[in-house]
Design a protein around this motif. Structure first.
Motif, PDB file in Angstrom:
ATOM      1  N   UNK A 409       3.020  -7.633  -7.204  1.00  0.00           N
ATOM      2  CA  UNK A 409       2.330  -6.812  -6.219  1.00  0.00           C
ATOM      3  C   UNK A 409       2.293  -7.554  -4.889  1.00  0.00           C
ATOM      4  N   UNK A 410       1.951  -6.835  -3.833  1.00  0.00           N
ATOM      5  CA  UNK A 410       1.824  -7.490  -2.541  1.00  0.00           C
ATOM      6  C   UNK A 410       0.750  -8.564  -2.532  1.00  0.00           C
ATOM      7  N   UNK A 411      -0.201  -8.468  -3.457  1.00  0.00           N
ATOM      8  CA  UNK A 411      -1.311  -9.418  -3.509  1.00  0.00           C
ATOM      9  C   UNK A 411      -1.081 -10.549  -4.513  1.00  0.00           C
ATOM     10  N   UNK A 412       0.065 -10.532  -5.226  1.00  0.00           N
ATOM     11  CA  UNK A 412       0.272 -11.501  -6.287  1.00  0.00           C
ATOM     12  C   UNK A 412       0.196 -12.936  -5.773  1.00  0.00           C
ATOM     13  N   UNK A 413       0.831 -13.208  -4.637  1.00  0.00           N
ATOM     14  CA  UNK A 413       0.807 -14.552  -4.085  1.00  0.00           C
ATOM     15  C   UNK A 413      -0.594 -15.020  -3.732  1.00  0.00           C
ATOM     16  N   UNK A 414      -1.437 -14.093  -3.285  1.00  0.00           N
ATOM     17  CA  UNK A 414      -2.815 -14.456  -2.942  1.00  0.00           C
ATOM     18  C   UNK A 414      -3.611 -14.835  -4.180  1.00  0.00           C
ATOM     19  N   UNK A 415      -3.430 -14.083  -5.269  1.00  0.00           N
ATOM     20  CA  UNK A 415      -4.130 -14.422  -6.507  1.00  0.00           C
ATOM     21  C   UNK A 415      -3.520 -15.654  -7.167  1.00  0.00           C
ATOM     22  N   UNK A 416      -2.219 -15.903  -6.918  1.00  0.00           N
ATOM     23  CA  UNK A 416      -1.558 -17.073  -7.498  1.00  0.00           C
ATOM     24  C   UNK A 416      -2.128 -18.368  -6.931  1.00  0.00           C
ATOM     25  N   UNK A 417      -2.830 -18.297  -5.797  1.00  0.00           N
ATOM     26  CA  UNK A 417      -3.510 -19.489  -5.278  1.00  0.00           C
ATOM     27  C   UNK A 417      -4.694 -19.872  -6.153  1.00  0.00           C
ATOM     28  N   UNK A 451     -16.707  -9.396  -6.294  1.00  0.00           N
ATOM     29  CA  UNK A 451     -15.440  -9.844  -6.860  1.00  0.00           C
ATOM     30  C   UNK A 451     -14.316  -9.040  -6.243  1.00  0.00           C
ATOM     31  N   UNK A 452     -13.140  -9.663  -6.157  1.00  0.00           N
ATOM     32  CA  UNK A 452     -11.953  -8.973  -5.644  1.00  0.00           C
ATOM     33  C   UNK A 452     -10.897  -8.977  -6.742  1.00  0.00           C
ATOM     34  N   UNK A 453     -10.269  -7.827  -6.967  1.00  0.00           N
ATOM     35  CA  UNK A 453      -9.282  -7.688  -8.039  1.00  0.00           C
ATOM     36  C   UNK A 453      -8.096  -6.876  -7.548  1.00  0.00           C
ATOM     37  N   UNK A 454      -6.958  -7.073  -8.198  1.00  0.00           N
ATOM     38  CA  UNK A 454      -5.716  -6.400  -7.830  1.00  0.00           C
ATOM     39  C   UNK A 454      -5.536  -5.169  -8.715  1.00  0.00           C
ATOM     40  N   UNK A 455      -5.502  -3.993  -8.103  1.00  0.00           N
ATOM     41  CA  UNK A 455      -5.298  -2.738  -8.828  1.00  0.00           C
ATOM     42  C   UNK A 455      -4.016  -2.029  -8.384  1.00  0.00           C
ATOM     43  N   UNK A 456      -3.086  -2.786  -7.828  1.00  0.00           N
ATOM     44  CA  UNK A 456      -1.871  -2.189  -7.265  1.00  0.00           C
ATOM     45  C   UNK A 456      -1.035  -1.391  -8.252  1.00  0.00           C
ATOM     46  N   UNK A 542       6.698   9.809  -5.390  1.00  0.00           N
ATOM     47  CA  UNK A 542       6.075   8.545  -5.735  1.00  0.00           C
ATOM     48  C   UNK A 542       5.908   7.649  -4.513  1.00  0.00           C
ATOM     49  N   UNK A 543       4.725   7.058  -4.366  1.00  0.00           N
ATOM     50  CA  UNK A 543       4.474   6.106  -3.274  1.00  0.00           C
ATOM     51  C   UNK A 543       3.846   4.815  -3.799  1.00  0.00           C
ATOM     52  N   UNK A 544       3.991   4.562  -5.106  1.00  0.00           N
ATOM     53  CA  UNK A 544       3.375   3.372  -5.702  1.00  0.00           C
ATOM     54  C   UNK A 544       3.832   2.099  -5.010  1.00  0.00           C
ATOM     55  N   UNK A 545       5.127   2.006  -4.683  1.00  0.00           N
ATOM     56  CA  UNK A 545       5.636   0.788  -4.062  1.00  0.00           C
ATOM     57  C   UNK A 545       5.326   0.709  -2.579  1.00  0.00           C
ATOM     58  N   UNK A 546       4.723   1.757  -2.027  1.00  0.00           N
ATOM     59  CA  UNK A 546       4.350   1.762  -0.606  1.00  0.00           C
ATOM     60  C   UNK A 546       2.868   1.509  -0.400  1.00  0.00           C
TER      61      UNK A 546
END
Length: 790
Positions: A409-417, A451-456, A542-546
């Protein structure tokens, strides 16, 4: 929609939609939305492009041998410069690098090209155009489209290219292996009934590819250094299963195959099928003898012959990783086998963790389902250690959908920290737990602060057109006529028999503009099918990847986001935003990153979701994190989210509902306003009947003794089973085990005493009592924000 010439394959009356049949000489090449695909074309080849979802412009360029690119070479009008393809060429889109490499290698100049342009405007799903090439060359098909703004609905979608070869090569194999993932160091074809040994150095990659589908391949790897010293150190299935805690490794955290000495030999990097044998012997002579086929060729004997060169004594049975072989242990503890799940081109990609001697086979079994009664070949490729391959699993939206690999996801790198513990969910990598915190601490951050979570991975579909409201009114249970612009509503999508396809939310962006957000692609596909079936002027794209999204949840979420989110006077501020409403906003100020913020969530707490384009995800996360950290905000993974949603009584697909469960049986009957919604919707008659004569009901259970049951555990009154557990957890805030369960209505009254059965359902019982749910905050004061911080 697929064209008529592509149909499901069949064996007699048995359909196999996962292996579609194309006419002889026909090839299929998906073109991703916003991307391109290049294919070598010969004179006389027929080119067909199909707009899968509608409204997608398609640009077609054909470079001939002399470097010219003119649409007349395939009988199409000249539409000018391929501006969309040029934008892709200059972008960081996934296929752009491959396009640049191909054009550079061929010495072709995109700046001089002319294109044909088809579709767009009012094109319908399944619309197609066909052309015939009058000259050989390099064909480029593009589905142009830039990043979609969050408050717009111009999402780029897929084009499918079909090429019917005018002169299929004489004697050419019926099915060719898919293209290599990179330039291979070795490319070995193994015919059915044979095996090949090969050497691999530490760090190199091994791709084992099922060329035609439904074919088993036994794999063994021996430590080369140990072999040189006269010792055998090979993959041991029992050790591997014990250390990995799984029947077989897969991409992600538990990915390695071990020797008996517990030394890791290989790790799984990519796996497109994810369904393999769990027991660990290559087929052997005695199996065939006991089946009445003495002398039948077998993988063990083939491995023995290949291993002679390394001085190894023959074995009666070789342990192996049996890729693509479909076995399991049933409830009677019996070993069962069926046809492999692998499709043409499915593969497993491994990385060598030390220098290895490897062996791969193409299983010869033609007497059972192991290879679908039709042994075919296996391809093995070895790639250099300098290549880079992301960890990924194969994902398909539907049985006949194109294969897609797990995405970040676009947020994966942020959570990977914050964590390395990621699991695959719905085609994406999501954090399971946060390193140094754990699910309980993450949970308390959400209950007490934020809390912040990724729901992408939630599936997003843009529903537009003059009949968009009419389509949704038919497909969802809520009344779309009562939905205002800026409002969100939670609803269900059902089949004709009342069974649920999905649950999700509808955002109304305008008079004829809606956004559906659900958990499954099936709901969006279903809506598109209904629009086509009824001839409605409505598009479902579909706009999931957008649109990727994080949720900020907890009692301090409003205080955090009011520091981050700017809105114009025409949109509600964070402080003004009502429950189940959304606002079109910016990060920081009027010229900040564009986002959509909704007051929704999956935790039972006051909370919000922030939607943005993936390219902006890191900046959005950083702004939220900077504002939230002083308030005690923590990142949150899937394990903690599961605790929160069960306490809040929020249902989940595959657990609380499925296509055999109607909304009332799923505990969300409030989404079906049968009295106030006068219009018909799909499944209404069946749901009305089931409401009038209920059979099952979702209830809450309080459990004694501290044990937490599993999904599917039986619920009993005496010896009789009256229901089953759908979800269960130990509630930190309530200090006890709780569950959601679906029961026969005769035993669903509050206060009914029951028992949850384990082991065989009779030998071990957990006392339980039916209680009101949600277990926590049943009046939803917290989610409404009408409470003080805990």
């Amino acid at each position: 929609m697929r064209p008529e010439f592509e149909r499901p394959s069949a064996l007699g009356a048995i359909l196999t939609p996962g292996i579609p049949i194309l006419p002889p000489g026909m090839e299929r090449h998906p073109v991703p939305g916003g991307g391109s695909r290049t294919v070598r074309i010969e004179a006389g080849d027929e080119i067909t492009v199909v707009d899968r979802e509608g409204l997608q412009v398609c640009e077609i360029v054909l470079f001939t041998a002399d470097g010219r690119a003119e649409p007349a070479m395939f009988g199409a009008p000249d539409a000018g410069v391929p501006t969309g393809l040029q934008a892709i060429f200059s972008s960081d889109e996934e296929t752009a690098a491959s396009l640049r490499r191909t054009l550079e290698r061929e010495g072709l100049n995109l700046g001089t090209a002319r294109c044909a342009r088809v579709f767009g405007d009012a094109s319908r799903p399944g619309d197609s155009e066909s052309f015939v090439a009058s000259a050989a060359g390099l064909l480029i098909v593009a589905a142009p489209g830039g990043p979609m703004a969050v408050d717009e609905q111009a999402t780029p979608t897929e084009i499918v290219l079909y090429v019917r070869r005018a002169n299929p090569a004489a004697g050419k194999r019926k099915v060719m292996p898919t293209a290599p993932l990179a330039d291979p160091l070795a490319d070995l074809n193994i015919l059915p009934g044979f095996a090949k040994a090969y050497e691999v150095r530490a760090g190199q990659f091994i791709q084992i590819l099922d060329v035609q589908g439904r074919e088993c391949s036994d794999f063994q790897a021996l430590d080369m250094r140990a072999l040189e010293k006269g010792r055998i150190s090979d993959i041991d299935p029992t050790t591997t299963r014990s250390l990995m805690g799984a029947a077989y490794p897969g991409p992600g955290t538990h990915s390695k195959y071990f020797s008996l000495e517990q030394k890791p030999l290989v790790e799984v990097v990519q796996d497109t099928v994810g369904r393999h044998d769990t027991f660990g012997l290559a087929c052997y002579a005695r199996y065939y003898e006991d089946m009445g086929y003495p002398g039948h060729v077998n993988c063990t004997d083939n491995i023995n012959r290949e291993m002679e060169a390394y001085g190894l004594a023959p074995r009666a049975g070789w342990p192996a990783a049996n890729f693509f072989y479909n076995t399991a242990i049933d409830h009677e503890n019996a070993l069962i086998a069926d046809e492999p799940w692998s499709r043409p081109g499915d593969y497993v990609l491994l990385r060598a963790l030390t220098d290895l001697v490897c062996i791969s086979t193409a299983c010869p079994s033609d007497i059972d389902a192991a290879n679908g009664w039709n042994p075919t070949d296996i391809q093995v490729r070895v790639y250099d250690e300098k290549e880079s391959f992301k960890r990924a699993k194969g994902f398909r939206m539907t049985a006949d959908a194109d294969l897609k690999m797990t995405k970040e996801t676009g947020f994966q790198g942020s959570f990977a920290r914050h964590t390395r513990d990621f699991v695959e969910y719905n085609g994406y990598w999501l954090p399971r737990q946060i390193t140094g915190l754990g699910a309980i601490e993450e949970y308390w951050a959400c209950r007490r602060a934020a809390a912040v979570m990724d729901l992408s991975p939630l599936r997003k579909y843009e529903v537009t057109g003059p009949d968009a409201e009419k389509l949704l009114q038919l497909c969802v249970t809520r009344d779309m006529k009562k939905l205002s612009v800026g409002q969100v509503v939670y609803t269900a999508v059902t089949y004709e028999h009342g069974g649920m396809i999905d649950d999700g939310t509808v955002f109304r962006l305008g008079e004829n503009n809606f956004r559906w957000i659900g958990g499954s692609d099936l709901s969006g596909i279903w809506m598109r099918e209904q629009a086509e079936k009824l001839g409605l002027e409505a598009w479902v794209r579909s706009s999931t990847d957008q649109l990727h999204n994080i949720a900020v949840q907890g009692p301090k979420s409003r205080d955090i986001l009011k520091e981050v989110i700017w809105t114009p006077p025409t949109q509600p501020s964070i402080e003004e935003l009502g429950w189940f409403r959304f606002t079109v906003a910016r990060i920081g100020a009027f010229d900040g990153i564009s986002v959509v913020v909704s007051r929704t969530g999956f935790t039972g707490e006051l909370g919000y979701e922030i939607f943005c384009h993936p390219r902006d995800a890191k900046a959005v996360f950083d702004a939220v994190w900077k504002a939230g950290e002083p308030h005690g905000m923590k990142p949150l993974g899937l394990d903690a989210l599961n605790i929160l949603r069960i306490e809040a009584g929020l249902v989940f697909a595959g657990l609380e509902f499925c296509d055999q469960t109607n909304p009332f049986e799923a505990g969300i009957g409030f989404t079906v306003p049968l009295k106030s919604k006068e219009d018909d919707f799909i499944g209404r008659a069946a749901i009305e009947e089931r409401k009038a004569h209920p059979v099952r009901a979702l209830v809450g259970l309080d459990l004694e003794g501290g044990l937490v049951p599993s999904h599917g555990d039986c619920v009993r009154v005496g010896r009789a089973q009256v229901g089953e557990i759908t979800s269960a957890v130990r509630s930190p805030i309530l200090g006890k085990a709780i569950a959601l369960a679906r029961l026969d209505v005769t035993h669903a009254a509050i206060g009914t005493e029951l028992e949850v059965g384990q082991l065989d359902g009779q030998q071990k019982r957990i006392p339980a009592k039916v209680v009101r749910f949600p277990h926590f905050d049943p009046t939803k004061e917290r989610v409404k924000g009408n409470y003080a911080s805990a």
